[in-house]
Design an enzyme around this catalytic site. Structure first.
Site, short mmCIF file in Angstrom:
data_model
loop_
_atom_site.label_atom_id
_atom_site.label_comp_id
_atom_site.label_asym_id
_atom_site.label_seq_id
_atom_site.Cartn_x
_atom_site.Cartn_y
_atom_site.Cartn_z
N SER B 57 43.14 47.29 28.17
CA SER B 57 43.05 47.13 29.62
C SER B 57 42.89 45.67 30.04
CB SER B 57 41.90 47.96 30.17
OG SER B 57 40.68 47.52 29.64
N HIS B 96 35.45 44.28 31.21
CA HIS B 96 36.36 44.05 32.33
C HIS B 96 35.91 42.85 33.15
CE1 HIS B 96 38.44 48.26 32.66
NE2 HIS B 96 38.87 47.54 31.65
N ASP B 123 37.80 49.63 39.06
CA ASP B 123 37.16 50.51 38.09
C ASP B 123 36.38 51.67 38.68
OD1 ASP B 123 38.17 49.10 36.06
OD2 ASP B 123 36.35 47.99 35.58
#
Lengths: 167, 180
Positions: B57, B96, B123
């Site tokens: 990701s 992230h 998210d």
């Protein structure tokens, strides 16, 4: 003493040590680079400026972003992540940072760019404080190395205003 | 026969004193590894100073199998930083980037929103049901350093445990039979 196991072990250890040393040197060599990036962000138009049913202000705007980040690239640079954020203060929050646009620059050839875009992420306040709000635009960059230490910095541009009335 | 024969011979010829020495040196290896890990925990202030990237990701920045070094300092969290966080009800930590920050005037608490560079949306879908923001206590640390590919060792070992046992067995044998 000179069995197969010992030789394999010595070779592996030596190879690993050299590899780790080279990675560390590549990462340290980044320190010799002193970048001089430049950027300019202009709000061309406010498309929409409303209060959501929940009571939070939302803005949609058109942006002109131009930047020259070529000096950030060294031989140990895998990519540069660049983003534009609005920063402002409200009575409730001492700092609000909202990313409006971001992009990945894969190589030095793409590091000098000009883009016309609307905000990629929604500009929503926590509350209803955006009318007539003065805010800073910041262009941040995050240098991702091929190996080693990551680095980041920003250019702050001040003097941006949101309109006094919803539209 | 060669190497294997020698190995078996050396096991046969073990003396009690030699066995003890080997046990001590094996113990030294294990404890020094533990000491290094705990020292890293103290220095970085993060409960897991090194994490392996498990998903794509954050590509092309971080690929599966890359290693990240974490640091947890008192410094406030800012947009653009890459953080590792734990969501309630999920065991695996996620790496992230922070895209929104709201920091309270009075308490200094932060509301943070994250997004993977390679993901289309933010998210909120990954967070616990109904959760809109991450708070400070969700965040385990921020990524400060990067080493490619090394994490594949751990990924392979967790996905194919048999390789782990073979490797541990071989290393153990090597330590026991070494004679210096």
């Amino acid at each position: 003493m000179h069995s197969f196991g010992y030789r394999a072990n010595a070779l592996l250890t030596f190879a690993m040590t050299i590899l780790a040393l080279m990675c560390a040197m590549a990462s340290l060599s980044d320190n010799f680079n002193s970048p001089t990036p430049s950027a300019h962000v202009k709000v061309v138009n406010i498309n929409r400026f409303q209060k959501q049913p929940k009571g939070n202000d939302e803005v949609s705007m058109q942006l002109n972003i131009s930047a020259d980040l070529q000096s950030l690239f060294t031989w140990n640079t895998k990519q540069v992540f660049v983003y534009v954020a609005a920063e402002y203060e409200t009575p409730k929050n001492s700092l609000n940072q909202i990313s409006l646009w971001d992009g990945i620059i894969p190589s030095k050839e793409h590091a000098k760019f000009w883009i016309h875009t609307s905000n990629k992420y929604r500009f929503i306040d926590q509350g209803s404080n955006l009318r007539g709000k003065e805010f800073n635009m910041t262009l941040h960059w995050h240098v991702m190395p091929k190996t080693g230490k990551m680095s980041a910095d920003k250019i702050v541009m001040s003097g941006y205003h949101l309109p006094d009335e919803y539209r | 026969m060669g190497w294997i024969g020698e190995t078996i011979d050396s096991i046969k010829s073990l003396q009690i004193r030699q066995v003890l020495t080997q046990a001590v040196s094996l113990g030294m290896i294990v404890t020094s590894a533990l000491i290094i890990w705990k020292a890293l925990m103290c220095i970085t202030g993060s409960e897991s100073p090194v994490v392996v990237v498990l998903s794509g990701s954050m590509e092309p920045g971080f690929k599966r199998g890359d290693i990240l070094f974490l640091h947890m300092s008192k410094d406030p969290i800012r947009a653009g930083e890459i953080v590792v966080f734990n969501v309630d009800g999920r065991e695996i930590p996620i790496v992230h980037r922070v895209i929104k920050v709201h920091e309270r005037q009075d308490t200094g608490e932060v509301d943070v929103l994250t997004k993977g560079d390679n993901n289309y949306g933010d998210d909120r879908l990954l967070y616990a049901h109904g959760q809109l923001w991450l708070q400070r206590h969700h965040i385990m640390g921020r990524a400060v350093g990067f080493l490619p590919y090394v994490g594949w060792v751990t990924i392979i070992m967790t996905e194919k445990p048999i390789i782990k046992y073979i490797l541990i067995g071989a290393l153990g044998l090597l330590v026991i039979t070494s004679k210096d």
